[in-house]
Design a protein around this motif. Structure first.
Motif, PDB file in Angstrom:
ATOM      1  N   MET A   1       0.817  -1.206   0.000  1.00  0.00           N
ATOM      2  CA  MET A   1       0.000   0.000   0.000  1.00  0.00           C
ATOM      3  C   MET A   1       0.857   1.265   0.000  1.00  0.00           C
ATOM      4  O   MET A   1       0.471   2.275  -0.592  1.00  0.00           O
ATOM      5  CB  MET A   1      -0.942   0.009   1.209  1.00  0.00           C
ATOM      6  CG  MET A   1      -2.098  -0.976   1.084  1.00  0.00           C
ATOM      7  SD  MET A   1      -2.858  -0.934  -0.557  1.00  0.00           S
ATOM      8  CE  MET A   1      -3.298   0.778  -0.709  1.00  0.00           C
ATOM      9  N   LEU A   2       2.013   1.235   0.643  1.00  0.00           N
ATOM     10  CA  LEU A   2       2.910   2.388   0.584  1.00  0.00           C
ATOM     11  C   LEU A   2       3.343   2.651  -0.852  1.00  0.00           C
ATOM     12  O   LEU A   2       3.383   3.807  -1.305  1.00  0.00           O
ATOM     13  CB  LEU A   2       4.143   2.142   1.457  1.00  0.00           C
ATOM     14  CG  LEU A   2       4.044   2.536   2.927  1.00  0.00           C
ATOM     15  CD1 LEU A   2       5.300   2.137   3.670  1.00  0.00           C
ATOM     16  CD2 LEU A   2       3.798   4.040   3.069  1.00  0.00           C
TER      17      LEU A   2
ATOM     18  N   VAL B   1       1.711   1.744  -3.583  1.00  0.00           N
ATOM     19  CA  VAL B   1       0.539   2.177  -4.353  1.00  0.00           C
ATOM     20  C   VAL B   1       0.252   3.658  -4.112  1.00  0.00           C
ATOM     21  O   VAL B   1       0.044   4.430  -5.058  1.00  0.00           O
ATOM     22  CB  VAL B   1      -0.697   1.323  -3.983  1.00  0.00           C
ATOM     23  CG1 VAL B   1      -1.979   1.958  -4.524  1.00  0.00           C
ATOM     24  CG2 VAL B   1      -0.541  -0.089  -4.529  1.00  0.00           C
ATOM     25  N   ILE B   2       0.232   4.071  -2.849  1.00  0.00           N
ATOM     26  CA  ILE B   2      -0.038   5.479  -2.521  1.00  0.00           C
ATOM     27  C   ILE B   2       1.009   6.382  -3.157  1.00  0.00           C
ATOM     28  O   ILE B   2       0.690   7.441  -3.714  1.00  0.00           O
ATOM     29  CB  ILE B   2      -0.080   5.676  -0.991  1.00  0.00           C
ATOM     30  CG1 ILE B   2      -1.316   4.975  -0.410  1.00  0.00           C
ATOM     31  CG2 ILE B   2      -0.091   7.160  -0.635  1.00  0.00           C
ATOM     32  CD1 ILE B   2      -1.345   4.932   1.107  1.00  0.00           C
TER      33      ILE B   2
ATOM     34  N   VAL C   1       0.846  -0.497  -9.420  1.00  0.00           N
ATOM     35  CA  VAL C   1      -0.543  -0.683  -8.984  1.00  0.00           C
ATOM     36  C   VAL C   1      -1.102  -2.049  -9.390  1.00  0.00           C
ATOM     37  O   VAL C   1      -1.650  -2.764  -8.541  1.00  0.00           O
ATOM     38  CB  VAL C   1      -1.437   0.464  -9.506  1.00  0.00           C
ATOM     39  CG1 VAL C   1      -2.914   0.164  -9.243  1.00  0.00           C
ATOM     40  CG2 VAL C   1      -1.050   1.782  -8.844  1.00  0.00           C
TER      41      VAL C   1
ATOM     42  N   MET D   1      -8.632  -2.082   1.536  1.00  0.00           N
ATOM     43  CA  MET D   1      -7.351  -1.418   1.802  1.00  0.00           C
ATOM     44  C   MET D   1      -6.739  -0.897   0.501  1.00  0.00           C
ATOM     45  O   MET D   1      -6.246   0.237   0.447  1.00  0.00           O
ATOM     46  CB  MET D   1      -6.392  -2.390   2.484  1.00  0.00           C
ATOM     47  CG  MET D   1      -5.034  -1.784   2.796  1.00  0.00           C
ATOM     48  SD  MET D   1      -3.931  -2.900   3.668  1.00  0.00           S
ATOM     49  CE  MET D   1      -4.635  -2.815   5.298  1.00  0.00           C
ATOM     50  N   PHE D   2      -6.776  -1.719  -0.537  1.00  0.00           N
ATOM     51  CA  PHE D   2      -6.230  -1.310  -1.831  1.00  0.00           C
ATOM     52  C   PHE D   2      -6.972  -0.083  -2.367  1.00  0.00           C
ATOM     53  O   PHE D   2      -6.362   0.891  -2.823  1.00  0.00           O
ATOM     54  CB  PHE D   2      -6.347  -2.475  -2.816  1.00  0.00           C
ATOM     55  CG  PHE D   2      -5.899  -2.151  -4.212  1.00  0.00           C
ATOM     56  CD1 PHE D   2      -4.552  -2.085  -4.526  1.00  0.00           C
ATOM     57  CD2 PHE D   2      -6.826  -1.921  -5.218  1.00  0.00           C
ATOM     58  CE1 PHE D   2      -4.134  -1.786  -5.814  1.00  0.00           C
ATOM     59  CE2 PHE D   2      -6.420  -1.616  -6.507  1.00  0.00           C
ATOM     60  CZ  PHE D   2      -5.066  -1.553  -6.801  1.00  0.00           C
TER      61      PHE D   2
ATOM     62  N   GLY E   1      -6.080   3.323  -0.822  1.00  0.00           N
ATOM     63  CA  GLY E   1      -4.873   3.936  -1.378  1.00  0.00           C
ATOM     64  C   GLY E   1      -5.119   4.556  -2.737  1.00  0.00           C
ATOM     65  O   GLY E   1      -4.634   5.656  -3.034  1.00  0.00           O
TER      66      GLY E   1
ATOM     67  N   LEU F   1      -7.203   7.688  -2.146  1.00  0.00           N
ATOM     68  CA  LEU F   1      -6.538   8.706  -1.329  1.00  0.00           C
ATOM     69  C   LEU F   1      -5.584   9.552  -2.169  1.00  0.00           C
ATOM     70  O   LEU F   1      -5.527  10.779  -2.017  1.00  0.00           O
ATOM     71  CB  LEU F   1      -5.774   8.027  -0.182  1.00  0.00           C
ATOM     72  CG  LEU F   1      -5.140   8.939   0.863  1.00  0.00           C
ATOM     73  CD1 LEU F   1      -6.228   9.686   1.623  1.00  0.00           C
ATOM     74  CD2 LEU F   1      -4.284   8.127   1.828  1.00  0.00           C
ATOM     75  N   GLY F   2      -4.835   8.901  -3.073  1.00  0.00           N
ATOM     76  CA  GLY F   2      -3.819   9.601  -3.850  1.00  0.00           C
ATOM     77  C   GLY F   2      -4.338  10.803  -4.623  1.00  0.00           C
ATOM     78  O   GLY F   2      -3.870  11.934  -4.424  1.00  0.00           O
TER      79      GLY F   2
ATOM     80  N   LEU G   1       8.867   7.275   1.339  1.00  0.00           N
ATOM     81  CA  LEU G   1       7.819   6.272   1.165  1.00  0.00           C
ATOM     82  C   LEU G   1       8.350   5.070   0.391  1.00  0.00           C
ATOM     83  O   LEU G   1       8.095   3.912   0.743  1.00  0.00           O
ATOM     84  CB  LEU G   1       6.623   6.881   0.425  1.00  0.00           C
ATOM     85  CG  LEU G   1       5.815   7.959   1.133  1.00  0.00           C
ATOM     86  CD1 LEU G   1       4.730   8.508   0.207  1.00  0.00           C
ATOM     87  CD2 LEU G   1       5.178   7.408   2.389  1.00  0.00           C
TER      88      LEU G   1
ATOM     89  N   MET H   1     -12.623   6.671   2.522  1.00  0.00           N
ATOM     90  CA  MET H   1     -11.861   5.734   3.347  1.00  0.00           C
ATOM     91  C   MET H   1     -12.741   5.089   4.418  1.00  0.00           C
ATOM     92  O   MET H   1     -12.655   3.880   4.664  1.00  0.00           O
ATOM     93  CB  MET H   1     -10.678   6.453   3.989  1.00  0.00           C
ATOM     94  CG  MET H   1      -9.601   6.855   2.998  1.00  0.00           C
ATOM     95  SD  MET H   1      -8.119   7.517   3.803  1.00  0.00           S
ATOM     96  CE  MET H   1      -7.511   6.057   4.628  1.00  0.00           C
TER      97      MET H   1
END
Length: 520
Positions: free
Chosen positions: A28-29, A31-32, A128, A150-151, A154, A157-158, A185, A324
């Motif tokens: 996830m880090l 991906v974000i 991704v 969770m995916f 991210g 959020l971006g 990151l 989220m």
């Protein structure tokens, strides 16, 4: 040969994955970090232009080079993962992305920046889809909903925090930090991936160069056309006609080729999976809605509502919070509620939020902007998780690598098409509405303005009226765009009935499907 086969890593057993939480955090880090870069650089363009000595037109290549490179390479990620190992390709992608992010931060000219951004897009393209593939493989099917929650957090959020974070870094430090932010990151993601990511089997498979070349020409031409169309007045430009012809020809050649070739670049059989085909269509629509609305709001709030950059970011941030919260909630609900019902609820909430946005006016405060944003966040969060789960619920594991690549590609293409459509509509409608409003100006309007401000000349009064007409024409045009997106959202609801329910939901969700380890 036997020794080589013995050395091959075994498939991933989703019921027996050590350090699953650390793997998901590392993924996830990454991906974000990658998704953040699709929007974070936009607000820094004016400062970049001054430092790099670029013109208003040429600075856009900083965005175009990244978008086009990522779009072309994304479909290749499935083949690369199968041929060289998914863990190895993911590690190379993250390392390359971090290195070229750092180089973008130290770029000394526009030409160098465009080259570094292009390479950043090449390496970032696989992050991704491979992360999504890993998250599906390391979780049993009955937990795919939680993994996709969770995916999805991210992914959502971006684009939402990107402009705000980019504006803050540019104002407080300087524009180079919109790229340097990727380094810490990325280093954490690299360390986590190196220690915890499981290996997957490698396959000695041939490469369909002709099929990939046709698809690359089509995607690259389409992205170029969408990105440069508004600057070149669309089909009034010869370049746009050429790019449109190349895109249509490329897609046609690619379609004919994969249906007739013995070992095509993408296996057409995977599109017979109804959930995958419908999931790709849905994520395309979500791409249109998500980034199109995000592209419209900042200029509207800045130019019409006179909000500063940071205020605009703060007013829009509840949208991300809503998405989220809903994703985390949906991750638990997927076990007990039919995923198709959640999709209908999500699309309905999204359409309602766009209806609220179609009532915006310059005289209102931030209250309804925030409320509509939260509702839209709830809606998009309710759609993304079920669609991400349903799209791969019935797909054979050997097609998952290509499926996740196409899922990411269609979301990005949908975003580009959505932004292009609403921008073109906005430009056209502003001109039409301004003309209609100005035509209503008469001597009575003019004298009223002049009498209201003593000493105002005729020319000054005309300027005031023209500014008011421009503002009103723009507001009407933004409202029309929101209405258009509302109808697009409502039109997608009937497609839900073509989706199939996952097997674990048919059995009531209580029994865990055993399944075999993933050996794609």
């Amino acid at each position: 040969m036997a020794e080589a086969a013995d050395k091959q890593p075994k498939g991933i057993d989703p019921h027996n994955v050590p350090h699953r939480a650390l793997i998901m955090a590392s993924l996830m880090l990454a991906v974000i970090m990658q998704v953040l870069d699709t929007t974070i650089a936009n607000v820094a363009l004016p400062d970049m232009r001054a430092d790099l000595g670029a013109s208003r037109d040429t600075i856009n290549w900083v965005l175009t080079s990244y978008i086009v490179a990522a779009a072309i390479v994304t479909p290749l990620s499935g083949w690369l993962a199968n041929r060289f190992g998914r863990r190895e390709i993911f590690m190379v992608a993250v390392i390359g992305f971090v290195v070229f992010s750092m180089l973008c931060g130290i770029a000394w000219s526009l030409d160098v920046m465009v080259i570094f951004r292009l390479m950043q897009g090449v390496f970032g393209a696989a992050i991704v889809p491979l992360a999504q593939n890993f998250m599906l493989d390391i979780n049993p099917r009955e937990k795919h909903g939680q993994a996709m929650a969770m995916f999805g957090a991210g992914i959502m959020l971006g684009p939402i925090i990107g402009p705000t974070l980019g504006g803050y870094l540019t104002e407080v430090i300087n524009w180079r930090w919109v790229f340097y932010i990727n380094v810490p990151l990325g280093m954490i993601a690299i360390a986590g991936s190196a220690f915890f990511l499981p290996e997957t089997p490698k396959k000695k498979i041939g490469f369909d160069f002709f099929g990939f070349a046709a698809l690359a020409v089509a995607i690259g031409s389409l992205q170029m056309m969408l990105d440069r169309g508004s600057d070149l007045d669309w089909f009034a430009s010869r370049e746009i006609w050429i790019e449109a012809a190349l895109a249509i020809s490329g897609f046609w050649v690619f379609l004919v080729w994969i249906l007739s070739a013995k070992k095509p670049f993408l296996e057409p059989k995977m599109f017979l999976d109804r959930n995958l085909s419908m999931g790709l269509l849905f994520i395309f629509v979500i791409g249109i809605i998500l980034l199109a609305s995000l592209a419209l709001l900042p200029p509207m709030l800045s130019n019409i509502f006179d909000y500063p950059t940071l205020t605009t970011g703060l007013v829009m941030s509840p949208r991300g919070v809503g998405a989220m919260i809903m994703m985390l909630l949906i991750g638990r609900l997927v076990k007990v509620i039919d995923l198709r019902i959640l999709v209908v609820v999500g699309l309905s909430l999204t359409a309602y939020s766009l209806h609220i946005m179609s009532t915006f006016s310059p005289q209102m405060g931030p209250k309804w902007i925030i409320i509509s944003g939260v509702i839209q966040g709830f809606g998009l969060g309710s759609v993304f998780v079920p669609i991400s789960t349903l799209a791969f619920a019935t797909l054979a594991p050997e097609y998952r690598g290509d499926g996740t690549a196409l899922f990411s590609l269609l979301r990005n293409i949908g975003s580009s098409i959505g932004i292009s459509i609403v921008t073109a509509l906005l430009t056209h409608n502003i001109a039409v509405n301004h003309s209609e409003i100005v035509s209503a100006i008469n001597p009575q309007n003019l004298s009223g303005v002049m009498n209201g401000a003593s000493g105002m000349s005729r020319e000054a009064a005309l300027t005031v009226l023209n500014n008011l007409a421009t503002q009103q024409a723009a507001m009407i045009s933004y409202v029309d765009d929101f209405k258009f997106m509302m109808w697009v959202t409502l039109a997608a609801i009937p497609l839900v009935f073509f989706l199939r329910k996952p097997d674990y939901q048919n059995s009531g969700g209580g029994q865990k499907p055993q399944g075999a380890p993933v050996t794609e």
